[in-house]
Design a protein around this motif. Sequence first.
Motif, short mmCIF file in Angstrom:
data_model
loop_
_atom_site.label_atom_id
_atom_site.label_comp_id
_atom_site.label_asym_id
_atom_site.label_seq_id
_atom_site.Cartn_x
_atom_site.Cartn_y
_atom_site.Cartn_z
N CYS A 106 0.93 -1.09 -0.10
CA CYS A 106 -0.09 0.05 -0.09
C CYS A 106 0.94 1.47 -0.04
O CYS A 106 0.33 2.44 -0.05
N LEU A 127 -6.20 -0.61 4.49
CA LEU A 127 -6.80 -0.54 3.14
C LEU A 127 -7.64 0.75 2.82
O LEU A 127 -7.45 1.37 1.99
N ARG A 131 -6.88 3.45 0.15
CA ARG A 131 -8.03 4.18 -0.88
C ARG A 131 -8.05 5.61 -0.70
O ARG A 131 -8.37 6.17 -1.85
N LYS A 135 -5.38 4.41 -4.08
CA LYS A 135 -5.19 3.04 -4.76
C LYS A 135 -6.33 2.44 -4.93
O LYS A 135 -7.47 2.47 -4.38
N ARG A 136 -6.27 1.70 -6.00
CA ARG A 136 -7.36 0.96 -6.64
C ARG A 136 -7.14 -0.61 -5.75
O ARG A 136 -6.13 -1.21 -5.97
N ILE A 137 -8.35 -0.95 -5.38
CA ILE A 137 -8.33 -2.13 -4.57
C ILE A 137 -9.33 -3.12 -4.94
O ILE A 137 -10.63 -2.49 -4.64
N ASP A 147 -15.90 0.47 2.48
CA ASP A 147 -14.84 1.46 2.50
C ASP A 147 -13.32 1.32 2.50
O ASP A 147 -12.44 2.08 2.26
N THR A 148 -13.26 -0.25 2.32
CA THR A 148 -11.61 -0.83 2.21
C THR A 148 -11.61 -1.09 0.70
O THR A 148 -10.31 -1.46 0.35
N ARG A 149 -12.55 -1.21 -0.26
CA ARG A 149 -12.34 -1.83 -1.56
C ARG A 149 -13.27 -0.77 -2.72
O ARG A 149 -14.44 -0.23 -2.25
N ASP A 150 -12.58 -0.79 -3.75
CA ASP A 150 -13.39 -0.04 -5.03
C ASP A 150 -14.33 -1.30 -5.67
O ASP A 150 -15.48 -0.79 -6.05
#
Length: 340
Positions: A106, A127, A131, A135-137, A147-150
Amino acid sequence: MKKISIKDLSTATGLSRATIDRALNGRGSVHPRTQKVIDAALEELQIGDVPAALQDVPIDIVLRVGRGMIAQVAGSLTALGKPSIALHDMYQKNEVEMLDQVRALCADPSRPLILTAKNSEPLRAELAEARARGKRIVTFVSDLPHDTRDAFVSIDNRMAGECAAFVLGGLFGNRGARFGVVIGDYAFSCHEEREMGFRSYLRAHFPGISLVHEARGEDSYEGTRDAVGQMLAAHPDLDAIYNVAGGNAGLADALRMAGLAGEQTILSHEANHITAPLLREGIVDYVLAQDTSAMMGQALRLATLPSLPAESPIHHVDFGVYTRFNIPGFVTPRAPVLHG
């Protein structure tokens, strides 16, 4: 019209050349969602809109999954031939090791991250902060809070559990059958959702069936072998076992050691170099599975698109019910050699 090669489409979609070939030439069945991804990429390439997946975008893939799935992912990435994609195999790593690996990756927000991990507060915080820095997750197989990933790519895990209950319940009806369940860890949302779907469907449609034991195998050979061995010692008269997790080789050996191989009906997940022989031997009767190569292709596509689609960030891929009679074509006969 611009000529597009199978290699171009494989690079654009993240799918294997074999899958692309089947889709274009009708050499075998291809899931509708997979076909849709291929058709969209073909259209983009023909009009000259080069997808980001064609570019040499460095991507990190961090997976804490079972041996069968990691082998499938490694094989699909080898076929794709993109050295810029780094696969980090975190099989049986603890939460400190996982957090250290994710934190290190990260640090560079420009590199998309595809991730399968347990849901823990320190990981979520790392994460979410990454973001916020752009950062794209993309979560893979097992989801994390929004809220931790796209984006999230997986089968519909709750529906998979319901499907397992539909299959096993249909076999035994309400005749007082006794089932066991094998999980890895509830910190994996996929395990929790599958088990919840299984229990809720049985309660609603097969109230005469009892779930008498839950074994926790931690997705490992040894853990599953020992946990299932204890379950069989306590309940040798089980009618069926549903394994929501990995560790299928350990499950099979526990059955063999107890002299019960082929005595219970076994339904598990994933069709790969581990489960296919177990289906052929009659130790496992059913598997719920998806084309992992196609699923990873979708994750790679979402990780590298300049902007994500406006629709739901949850992207479900198709899964099927397989037996010894219809082992799918995406199963490879042996695992590729893993490095690193």
